[in-house]
Design a protein around this motif. Structure first.
Motif, PDB file in Angstrom:
ATOM      1  N   LYS A   5     -30.323 109.644 -67.608  1.00 48.34           N
ATOM      2  CA  LYS A   5     -31.403 109.522 -68.585  1.00 48.34           C
ATOM      3  C   LYS A   5     -31.939 108.104 -68.507  1.00 48.34           C
ATOM      4  O   LYS A   5     -31.236 107.180 -68.068  1.00 48.34           O
ATOM      5  CB  LYS A   5     -30.913 109.838 -69.998  1.00 48.34           C
ATOM      6  CG  LYS A   5     -29.871 108.869 -70.511  1.00 48.34           C
ATOM      7  CD  LYS A   5     -29.448 109.205 -71.915  1.00 48.34           C
ATOM      8  CE  LYS A   5     -28.471 108.121 -72.395  1.00 48.34           C
ATOM      9  NZ  LYS A   5     -28.244 108.166 -73.799  1.00 48.34           N
ATOM     10  N   PRO A   6     -33.170 107.891 -68.949  1.00 45.77           N
ATOM     11  CA  PRO A   6     -33.710 106.530 -68.942  1.00 45.77           C
ATOM     12  C   PRO A   6     -32.886 105.632 -69.855  1.00 45.77           C
ATOM     13  O   PRO A   6     -32.411 106.058 -70.912  1.00 45.77           O
ATOM     14  CB  PRO A   6     -35.123 106.696 -69.493  1.00 45.77           C
ATOM     15  CG  PRO A   6     -35.440 108.138 -69.320  1.00 45.77           C
ATOM     16  CD  PRO A   6     -34.138 108.870 -69.389  1.00 45.77           C
ATOM     17  N   LYS A   7     -32.697 104.404 -69.419  1.00 44.01           N
ATOM     18  CA  LYS A   7     -31.938 103.457 -70.229  1.00 44.01           C
ATOM     19  C   LYS A   7     -32.796 102.980 -71.384  1.00 44.01           C
ATOM     20  O   LYS A   7     -33.970 102.665 -71.209  1.00 44.01           O
ATOM     21  CB  LYS A   7     -31.517 102.274 -69.362  1.00 44.01           C
ATOM     22  CG  LYS A   7     -30.517 101.394 -70.022  1.00 44.01           C
ATOM     23  CD  LYS A   7     -29.885 100.475 -69.014  1.00 44.01           C
ATOM     24  CE  LYS A   7     -28.808  99.688 -69.725  1.00 44.01           C
ATOM     25  NZ  LYS A   7     -27.887  99.112 -68.810  1.00 44.01           N
ATOM     26  N   GLU A   8     -32.211 102.962 -72.574  1.00 47.49           N
ATOM     27  CA  GLU A   8     -32.943 102.522 -73.761  1.00 47.49           C
ATOM     28  C   GLU A   8     -33.056 101.014 -73.757  1.00 47.49           C
ATOM     29  O   GLU A   8     -32.114 100.307 -73.435  1.00 47.49           O
ATOM     30  CB  GLU A   8     -32.216 102.979 -75.030  1.00 47.49           C
ATOM     31  CG  GLU A   8     -32.178 104.478 -75.190  1.00 47.49           C
ATOM     32  CD  GLU A   8     -31.408 104.901 -76.421  1.00 47.49           C
ATOM     33  OE1 GLU A   8     -31.081 104.036 -77.261  1.00 47.49           O
ATOM     34  OE2 GLU A   8     -31.124 106.091 -76.539  1.00 47.49           O
ATOM     35  N   ASP A   9     -34.226 100.524 -74.121  1.00 51.06           N
ATOM     36  CA  ASP A   9     -34.434  99.082 -74.239  1.00 51.06           C
ATOM     37  C   ASP A   9     -34.042  98.673 -75.642  1.00 51.06           C
ATOM     38  O   ASP A   9     -34.775  98.937 -76.609  1.00 51.06           O
ATOM     39  CB  ASP A   9     -35.900  98.755 -73.939  1.00 51.06           C
ATOM     40  CG  ASP A   9     -36.153  97.266 -73.902  1.00 51.06           C
ATOM     41  OD1 ASP A   9     -35.171  96.483 -74.027  1.00 51.06           O
ATOM     42  OD2 ASP A   9     -37.321  96.869 -73.736  1.00 51.06           O
ATOM     43  N   ILE A  10     -32.905  98.012 -75.777  1.00 51.71           N
ATOM     44  CA  ILE A  10     -32.407  97.658 -77.114  1.00 51.71           C
ATOM     45  C   ILE A  10     -33.254  96.564 -77.755  1.00 51.71           C
ATOM     46  O   ILE A  10     -33.245  96.406 -78.970  1.00 51.71           O
ATOM     47  CB  ILE A  10     -30.916  97.231 -77.091  1.00 51.71           C
ATOM     48  CG1 ILE A  10     -30.703  96.058 -76.129  1.00 51.71           C
ATOM     49  CG2 ILE A  10     -30.038  98.390 -76.697  1.00 51.71           C
ATOM     50  CD1 ILE A  10     -29.315  95.471 -76.182  1.00 51.71           C
TER      51      ILE A  10
END
Length: 101
Positions: free
Chosen positions: A92-97
């Motif tokens: 899945k796409p990595k979330e930008d924290i």
């Protein structure tokens, strides 16, 4: 009914399949663990660079094949690369924290 060639691939060609996503970590063979009888094979303990402290060592069967298919084993101190692969559908796409406010 139209003739269908069984040897012909479906609409998808192997070349059109998406490549697996991967990461490669360098490592070093830290020690060789001798076999225990015939039930437990010899193991190579590999220390991975870039892994968390508690999870740096992995143990694998010390049974590999060279380019000609001959059995070989790793030596203590050998530099190795460990590659982890996954099918794109299993990622899945990595979330930008930093973007969550």
């Amino acid at each position: 009914m139209p003739f269908k060639d069984k040897d012909k691939k479906d609409d998808k060609d192997e070349d059109s399949l998406p490549e697996k996503v991967n990461v490669t970590l360098p490592g070093t063979v830290e020690k060789i663990i001798p076999a225990i009888g015939k039930q437990v094979p010899e193991k190579a303990q590999i220390q991975l660079e870039g892994a968390d402290e508690l999870y740096r060592e992995i143990r694998i069967d010390n049974t590999l094949e060279d380019a000609d298919g001959n059995p070989v084993s790793l030596k203590k101190g050998a530099d190795v690369d460990v590659t982890i692969e996954a099918d794109p559908v299993d990622t899945k796409p990595k979330e930008d924290i930093n973007s969550k406010e």
